[in-house]
Design an enzyme around this catalytic site. Structure first.
Site, PDB file in Angstrom:
ATOM      1  N   ALA A  61       0.817  -1.216   0.000  1.00 15.59           N
ATOM      2  CA  ALA A  61       0.000   0.000   0.000  1.00 15.59           C
ATOM      3  C   ALA A  61       0.853   1.269   0.000  1.00 15.59           C
ATOM      4  O   ALA A  61       0.480   2.284  -0.589  1.00 15.59           O
ATOM      5  CB  ALA A  61      -0.936  -0.009   1.207  1.00 15.59           C
ATOM      6  N   HIS A 164      -2.813 -15.334   2.604  1.00 17.82           N
ATOM      7  CA  HIS A 164      -1.393 -15.689   2.637  1.00 17.82           C
ATOM      8  C   HIS A 164      -0.989 -16.030   4.079  1.00 17.82           C
ATOM      9  O   HIS A 164      -1.327 -15.288   5.001  1.00 17.82           O
ATOM     10  CB  HIS A 164      -0.562 -14.511   2.109  1.00 17.82           C
ATOM     11  CG  HIS A 164       0.853 -14.903   1.810  1.00 17.82           C
ATOM     12  ND1 HIS A 164       1.279 -15.254   0.546  1.00 17.82           N
ATOM     13  CD2 HIS A 164       1.926 -15.039   2.621  1.00 17.82           C
ATOM     14  CE1 HIS A 164       2.565 -15.566   0.597  1.00 17.82           C
ATOM     15  NE2 HIS A 164       2.975 -15.445   1.844  1.00 17.82           N
ATOM     16  N   HIS A 166       0.432 -15.937   7.452  1.00 14.28           N
ATOM     17  CA  HIS A 166       1.193 -14.894   8.139  1.00 14.28           C
ATOM     18  C   HIS A 166       0.695 -14.727   9.565  1.00 14.28           C
ATOM     19  O   HIS A 166      -0.383 -15.197   9.923  1.00 14.28           O
ATOM     20  CB  HIS A 166       1.053 -13.559   7.396  1.00 14.28           C
ATOM     21  CG  HIS A 166      -0.310 -12.933   7.518  1.00 14.28           C
ATOM     22  ND1 HIS A 166      -1.424 -13.411   6.856  1.00 14.28           N
ATOM     23  CD2 HIS A 166      -0.750 -11.864   8.237  1.00 14.28           C
ATOM     24  CE1 HIS A 166      -2.480 -12.667   7.156  1.00 14.28           C
ATOM     25  NE2 HIS A 166      -2.102 -11.721   7.996  1.00 14.28           N
ATOM     26  N   GLU A 182      -2.622 -12.081  33.642  1.00 11.92           N
ATOM     27  CA  GLU A 182      -1.761 -13.260  33.792  1.00 11.92           C
ATOM     28  C   GLU A 182      -0.589 -12.951  34.726  1.00 11.92           C
ATOM     29  O   GLU A 182      -0.142 -13.817  35.469  1.00 11.92           O
ATOM     30  CB  GLU A 182      -1.275 -13.748  32.426  1.00 11.92           C
ATOM     31  CG  GLU A 182      -2.405 -14.317  31.572  1.00 11.92           C
ATOM     32  CD  GLU A 182      -1.922 -15.189  30.402  1.00 11.92           C
ATOM     33  OE1 GLU A 182      -0.690 -15.301  30.210  1.00 11.92           O
ATOM     34  OE2 GLU A 182      -2.777 -15.747  29.690  1.00 11.92           O
ATOM     35  N   GLU A 320     -22.615 -14.303  26.980  1.00 10.77           N
ATOM     36  CA  GLU A 320     -21.161 -14.300  27.100  1.00 10.77           C
ATOM     37  C   GLU A 320     -20.617 -12.874  27.211  1.00 10.77           C
ATOM     38  O   GLU A 320     -19.664 -12.622  27.955  1.00 10.77           O
ATOM     39  CB  GLU A 320     -20.548 -14.999  25.884  1.00 10.77           C
ATOM     40  CG  GLU A 320     -20.758 -16.505  25.851  1.00 10.77           C
ATOM     41  CD  GLU A 320     -22.124 -16.946  25.330  1.00 10.77           C
ATOM     42  OE1 GLU A 320     -23.010 -16.083  25.103  1.00 10.77           O
ATOM     43  OE2 GLU A 320     -22.310 -18.159  25.162  1.00 10.77           O
TER      44      GLU A 320
HETATM   45  O1  LIG Z   1     -29.588 -19.299  22.782  1.00  9.13           O
HETATM   46  P1  LIG Z   1     -29.359 -19.152  21.304  1.00  9.13           P
HETATM   47  O2  LIG Z   1     -29.963 -17.911  20.741  1.00  9.13           O
HETATM   48  O3  LIG Z   1     -29.719 -20.401  20.545  1.00  9.13           O
HETATM   49  O4  LIG Z   1     -27.772 -19.018  21.153  1.00  9.13           O
HETATM   50  C1  LIG Z   1     -27.068 -17.814  21.114  1.00  9.13           C
HETATM   51  O5  LIG Z   1     -27.040 -17.141  22.370  1.00  9.13           O
HETATM   52  C2  LIG Z   1     -26.385 -17.824  23.442  1.00  9.13           C
HETATM   53  C3  LIG Z   1     -26.363 -16.916  24.648  1.00  9.13           C
HETATM   54  O6  LIG Z   1     -25.691 -15.710  24.413  1.00  9.13           O
HETATM   55  C4  LIG Z   1     -24.973 -18.254  23.049  1.00  9.13           C
HETATM   56  O7  LIG Z   1     -24.440 -19.089  24.061  1.00  9.13           O
HETATM   57  C5  LIG Z   1     -24.943 -18.995  21.717  1.00  9.13           C
HETATM   58  O8  LIG Z   1     -23.614 -19.251  21.338  1.00  9.13           O
HETATM   59  C6  LIG Z   1     -25.648 -18.139  20.673  1.00  9.13           C
HETATM   60  O9  LIG Z   1     -25.671 -18.805  19.430  1.00  9.13           O
END
Ligand SMILES: O=P(O)(O)O[C@H]1O[C@H](CO)[C@@H](O)[C@H](O)[C@H]1O
Ligand SMILES: O=P(O)(O)O[C@H]1O[C@H](CO)[C@@H](O)[C@H](O)[C@H]1O
Lengths: 351, 351
Positions: A61, A164, A166, A182, A320
């Site tokens: 670039a 590629h 890397h 950690e 999560e």
């Molecule tokens: O419960 P669902 O909508 O099938 O699943 C979704 O939400 C969940 C809660 O955040 C996650 O653990 C799953 O990975 C996601 O696909």
């Protein structure tokens, strides 16, 4: 009540390295999947494409022309997230509005002149060369910076924008968040138990065996007790090693071998070029490199997103992101599946 | 050296709520994107599909038939990650192998009988009904469980497996990881400064203005100083409110309005049904609900993945997974773009 079975009964597990909990709900693999499937992999990467800025002889670039390299090729990232000379934001005026200076360097390391290979398809000497560059770049950038993060994003699913083979190296003037965690955990463990956390952990896993994936003279690969990603692994030297440059020639050769075996198993799991992010963690470097970092043990984390097949991944979303990591099979089940896979790559078998 | 400009000079910022740092490298937006683009959205969701288990009158996986509901519909998740009666893993035999019991309940809340609407396309009274159910389900499950996590995964990109407008509620016998972090931070701030962290934070943002997106009589929406996702926002009541059920009728009506405005702006940003994960955080519940939780302030986090367009997202991979979150535009730039967007939905304008 029924006796506890990790594969049937949800429970939480603690990650002592990063001070985090994960919810393990293995019975959840039974639910049907109707959500997003990933696009199938483009299997037709050309070996050489002069318009690909990572190829030998290509123009990048910034107008620079790559050498006609025939091994590895290390160069400065043309779009670095860290630059060596950013000014400081100055003192913060409020405890809820804290900013600090960040300086650093971002490099790209091409593993091979060809775009159509990946680490598991490279030869042991070729992988060994990559390991030597990892060690030397840690040494070079570590002379100035307290943290040198080597990481590989593999596959479009992992935000990798170029097929590629890397990896990247981001060195920073600060200890990144996860390095800090950690550091705290390993420091605390050492002062309480008198030995490095990951040395004791590796020894325990060798005794317990159920989470081991591969062992060799100098290395172990296992699915950690607290793994978050479905087929996450931890790669550990058997000897107490604080940083990549300390690895002996024999340990480096053996590392090339065990990496090739692990990545071959990964590719074989769903017969696809297995996507992941991986990276190395070792003791901090920079001006404090001479301090006592004996509580650190070098290790690599592999974080692969696939869950059910080459096109169905685990999403780390809602629960999560807002509450706690959750996984859908036990680490022991994952280790068993990885252990059972052949060490010959499926693409070489088909020939 | 040049004077510091947040939009030009990388720096790190601190998230005092979750005790995390983020690397802000806004100059990185200049790099070209050649990586994965997401599939375009299927714009043709049928209003009613009897095979969709979230629709009124449909049969679910366990054989149950949904009522012909005409408002919201709350029911038990057929594939719950948390069940009320899992046995305990028993005492741990080693500090590096810690597991604990996890019990709970997972529910699904359909927002509307139609599959082809989303919250910003619903009326204020319809959104208000959703808010009332959020409050009542927090009350009901909170009688037994210390944490009730309400979250919405919107869009296939966010792992949502069903286009019907819905959210989830996972109540657990433990405080999830992120709740624990927010508890520690808010507790520490209160004991040091004598007031809730988020009350002072909201007040400061009202003074500083540059990160505000929307304000109303009872609520604020802003891009937090420490935002990780490109267009992440924080939704806060102006009054000190610890949990959803405490909201007054006027605050609920006003919340419906500001949510509709925010989500309309989100959809308008890239003229797409904007994907995100969002969720509510409030003071812990359960048997300790009566303790002093005055350091808590109710809030919702919105985490949307899109960065450049309806099909180009931010990937939180390599460096982010191994070292530290990194963002490619400043929170102030994001707030400015969101502020400038119309409050009328693009799909209604086009008519
Ligand atoms: O419960 P669902 O909508 O099938 O699943 C979704 O939400 C969940 C809660 O955040 C996650 O653990 C799953 O990975 C996601 O696909
Ligand atoms: O540097 P790349 O490969 O263009 O970009 C990729 O890796 C970076 C470091 O993990 C991430 O910040 C980007 O979101 C990702 O797309």
């Amino acid at each position: 009540t029924a006796p506890f079975l990790a594969s049937e009964h949800q429970h939480i597990r603690y990650n002592p390295l990063q001070d985090e909990w994960v919810l393990v709900s293995a019975h959840r693999m039974k639910r049907p999947w109707q959500g997003q499937v990933e696009p199938s992999l483009l299997e037709t990467v050309p070996r050489h494409d002069p318009r690909n800025p990572l190829c030998p002889g290509a123009t990048r670039a910034n107008g620079e022309v790559n050498p006609h390299y025939d091994g590895t090729f290390l160069f400065d990232n043309d779009f670095p997230a860290l630059q060596p000379d950013a000014p400081s934001p100055g003192p913060s005026d409020h405890p809820l509005f804290q900013a600090k200076a960040a300086r650093g360097v971002c490099k790209v390391l091409c593993f091979h002149p060809w775009s159509d290979v990946t680490l598991p398809l490279m030869s042991i000497p070729e992988i060994r060369t990559v390991i030597d560059v990892w060690a030397s770049v840690t040494e070079d950038l570590g002379a100035q910076y307290p943290w040198v993060q080597i990481f590989e994003n593999k596959g479009a699913m992992m935000g990798c924008s170029n097929p590629h083979p890397h990896c990247q190296v981001w060195a920073s003037s600060f200890l990144p968040d996860i390095a800090q965690r950690e550091e705290r955990s390993q420091q605390a463990y050492q002062s309480q138990h008198g030995e490095p956390l990951l040395m004791e952990y590796g020894r325990q896993e060798l005794l317990r065996k159920e989470r081991l994936v591969l062992t060799s003279e100098h290395w172990l690969v296992l699915v950690p007790f607290w793994a978050v990603w479905p087929f996450q692994t931890l790669l550990l030297p058997r000897r107490h090693v604080r940083r990549l440059p300390e690895l002996t020639p024999a340990e480096r050769d053996d590392l090339a071998l065990i990496m090739k075996k692990l990545l071959t198993k990964y590719d074989n799991l769903f017969e696809t070029s297995f996507p992941y992010s991986m990276g190395w963690h070792g003791a901090p470097t920079g001006s404090e490199a001479g301090a006592n970092w004996d509580h650190w043990q070098l290790h690599a984390h592999y974080y692969p997103p696939l869950l059910r097949s080459a096109t169905v991944r685990k999403f780390m979303v809602g629960y999560e992101m807002l509450a706690q990591a959750q996984r859908d099979l036990t680490p022991e089940q994952a280790a068993e599946r990885l252990r059972a896979l052949p060490e010959v790559h499926y693409r070489l078998r088909q020939k």
